[in-house]
Design an enzyme around this catalytic site. Structure first.
Site, mmCIF file in Angstrom:
data_model
loop_
_atom_site.group_PDB
_atom_site.id
_atom_site.type_symbol
_atom_site.label_atom_id
_atom_site.label_comp_id
_atom_site.label_asym_id
_atom_site.label_seq_id
_atom_site.Cartn_x
_atom_site.Cartn_y
_atom_site.Cartn_z
ATOM 1 N N SER A 53 76.328 93.483 34.233
ATOM 2 C CA SER A 53 75.629 92.574 35.150
ATOM 3 C C SER A 53 76.085 91.141 34.970
ATOM 4 O O SER A 53 75.964 90.327 35.876
ATOM 5 C CB SER A 53 74.123 92.592 34.857
ATOM 6 O OG SER A 53 73.583 93.849 35.043
ATOM 7 N N HIS A 92 80.713 96.526 39.954
ATOM 8 C CA HIS A 92 79.296 96.213 39.767
ATOM 9 C C HIS A 92 78.468 96.792 40.908
ATOM 10 O O HIS A 92 78.540 96.325 42.045
ATOM 11 C CB HIS A 92 79.109 94.690 39.669
ATOM 12 C CG HIS A 92 77.719 94.292 39.337
ATOM 13 N ND1 HIS A 92 77.067 93.236 39.920
ATOM 14 C CD2 HIS A 92 76.829 94.840 38.466
ATOM 15 C CE1 HIS A 92 75.845 93.135 39.429
ATOM 16 N NE2 HIS A 92 75.675 94.101 38.551
ATOM 17 N N GLU A 94 80.416 95.131 43.949
ATOM 18 C CA GLU A 94 81.281 93.987 43.673
ATOM 19 C C GLU A 94 82.468 94.504 42.858
ATOM 20 O O GLU A 94 82.270 95.195 41.851
ATOM 21 C CB GLU A 94 80.519 92.918 42.879
ATOM 22 C CG GLU A 94 79.406 92.255 43.691
ATOM 23 C CD GLU A 94 78.615 91.214 42.908
ATOM 24 O OE1 GLU A 94 78.194 90.229 43.507
ATOM 25 O OE2 GLU A 94 78.392 91.400 41.688
ATOM 26 N N ASN A 98 74.422 88.317 41.069
ATOM 27 C CA ASN A 98 73.559 87.946 39.932
ATOM 28 C C ASN A 98 73.586 86.454 39.620
ATOM 29 O O ASN A 98 72.631 85.931 39.046
ATOM 30 C CB ASN A 98 73.932 88.753 38.689
ATOM 31 C CG ASN A 98 73.369 90.155 38.759
ATOM 32 O OD1 ASN A 98 72.518 90.453 39.605
ATOM 33 N ND2 ASN A 98 73.829 91.034 37.893
#
Ligand code: CAA
Ligand code: NAD
Length: 309
Positions: free
Chosen positions: A144, A165, A177, A215
């Site tokens: 993350s 991701h 991602e 994130n």
């Protein structure tokens, strides 16, 4: 500031090479994310080996996959129960499990790691895998928040290492991602991009910067919600209602943190506040630290900010 000057460029010197079609994937970590990725890879026709530390955990992972597949089928095959059952069985047949990491990676195209958000533990895992996985095997992390460059540095295959991701819950969230470092080859990057697409996801290309795109925006938002609450400026219930009804988010920030896991949110924040200690965006929260210390991780333990329903 180290945070903002982290790795941002990537060379595509080997762009003449062709990407590798990923048919078999080993997913390490059968938790929320690993199990979800295994499910989606299996339903899109990939052979999957799911690895975790015990058979008990793996049984729970597969049970979770089965339950999620049933939810998918209830919607997708509402009028065709037999086709729905065949879809579930086919997906489950594509998943095998193992507690033996070294033998699981013997002949795989991709190793995707989804274990605990801790740099040292991820590096230790990849150092071991690097010695036993075939030359052509691509390594990827679902981290993350940790720099892919730092995780990859524990291996000798810097050109065959990238980030993939996914988002929670994986079967529902449409984005992946794809992260390349300055050492990731174009061939590897394209293989990861194509794998994301083959899983039916929309992909975005990201630089290896902390939090990538989502994130970097989402975690500070969640932390600001805790701080708002800690300052006594709103109950967590009201903040959740406000963001759902006022901003159109499907979950409020406290519901979402419980969903993601407070352990994971804390690991991310610990890493970022260490990397950039003077940045107020990454300041620690007493409430988050207290709940995490009490083992109240949210949905996965039955209680976080809220008791799970
Ligand atoms: N598997 C399969 N189907 C699922 C599912 C799952 N895990 N979760 C939801 N569904 C489907 C089902 O069809 C479900 O209907 P049933 O309950 O009848 O089975 C339907 O979606 C509706 O689900 P819910 O009633 O539970 O609630 P919902 O409409 O709010 O949808 C949600 C659930 C998709 C999770 C939605 O609330 C949502 O999008 N929440 C935000 C999630 C989010 O922001 N994720 C990103 C987190 S950050 C991250 O992942 C990155 C990181 O590194 C930390
Ligand atoms: P989780 O706690 O649900 O699952 C982690 C799993 O990894 C556990 O089953 C654990 O037994 C296993 N594990 C730990 N060390 C291992 C090892 N050495 N070998 C094999 N298995 C091992 O965590 P999660 O929420 O699935 O998160 C996993 C990763 O994905 C983390 O890096 C996290 O930051 C990232 N991530 C999480 C989310 C989220 O919303 N939870 C979203 C995107 C990315």
């Amino acid at each position: 500031m180290a945070f903002f000057t982290h790795q941002v460029c990537r060379s595509f010197s080997s762009s003449a090479l062709r990407s590798v079609a990923i048919k078999h994937v080993v997913i390490i970590g059968g938790g929320q994310m690993g199990a979800g990725i295994a499910q989606v890879a299996a339903t899109t026709g990939h052979q999957v080996t799911l690895v975790d530390t015990s058979d008990t955990i793996l049984k729970k992972s597969v049970k979770g996959v089965e339950a999620s597949l049933k939810r998918v089928v209830k919607k997708k095959y509402a009028d065709k129960p037999e086709a729905g059952e065949a879809f579930i069985q086919k997906a489950l047949q594509n998943i095998s499990t193992s507690t033996d990491t070294a033998s699981a990676v013997q002949s795989t195209d991709l190793v995707l790691e989804a274990i605990v958000e801790n740099l040292q533990i991820k590096q230790d895992l990849f150092t071991g895998l690097d010695k036993v996985a075939p030359e052509h095997t691509i390594f990827a992390s679902n981290t993350s928040s940790l720099p892919i460059t730092d995780i990859a540095s524990a291996t000798t295959r810097l050109d065959r290492f990238g980030g993939l991701h996914f988002f929670n819950p994986v079967p529902m969230m449409k984005l992946v991602e794809v992260i390349g470092t300055s050492a990731t080859s174009q061939e590897t990057f394209d293989s990861l991009l194509n794998f994301g697409k083959a899983l039916g996801k929309t992909t975005v290309s990201c630089k290896d910067t902390p939090g990538f795109i989502v994130n970097r925006l989402l975690i500070p938002y969640m932390m600001e919600a805790i701080r708002l609450h800690e300052r006594g400026h709103g109950s967590k219930e009201d903040i959740d209602i406000a963001m759902k009804l006022g901003a159109g988010y499907p979950m409020g920030p406290f519901e979402l943190m419980d969903y993601v896991g407070l352990d994971t949110v804390k690991f991310i924040m610990d890493g970022w506040s260490k990397m950039d200690p003077n940045n107020p965006i990454f300041a620690q929260s007493e409430l988050l630290n207290k709940l995490a210390a009490e083992g109240k991780f949210g949905k996965k333990t039955g209680e976080g900010f809220y008791k799970s329903k």
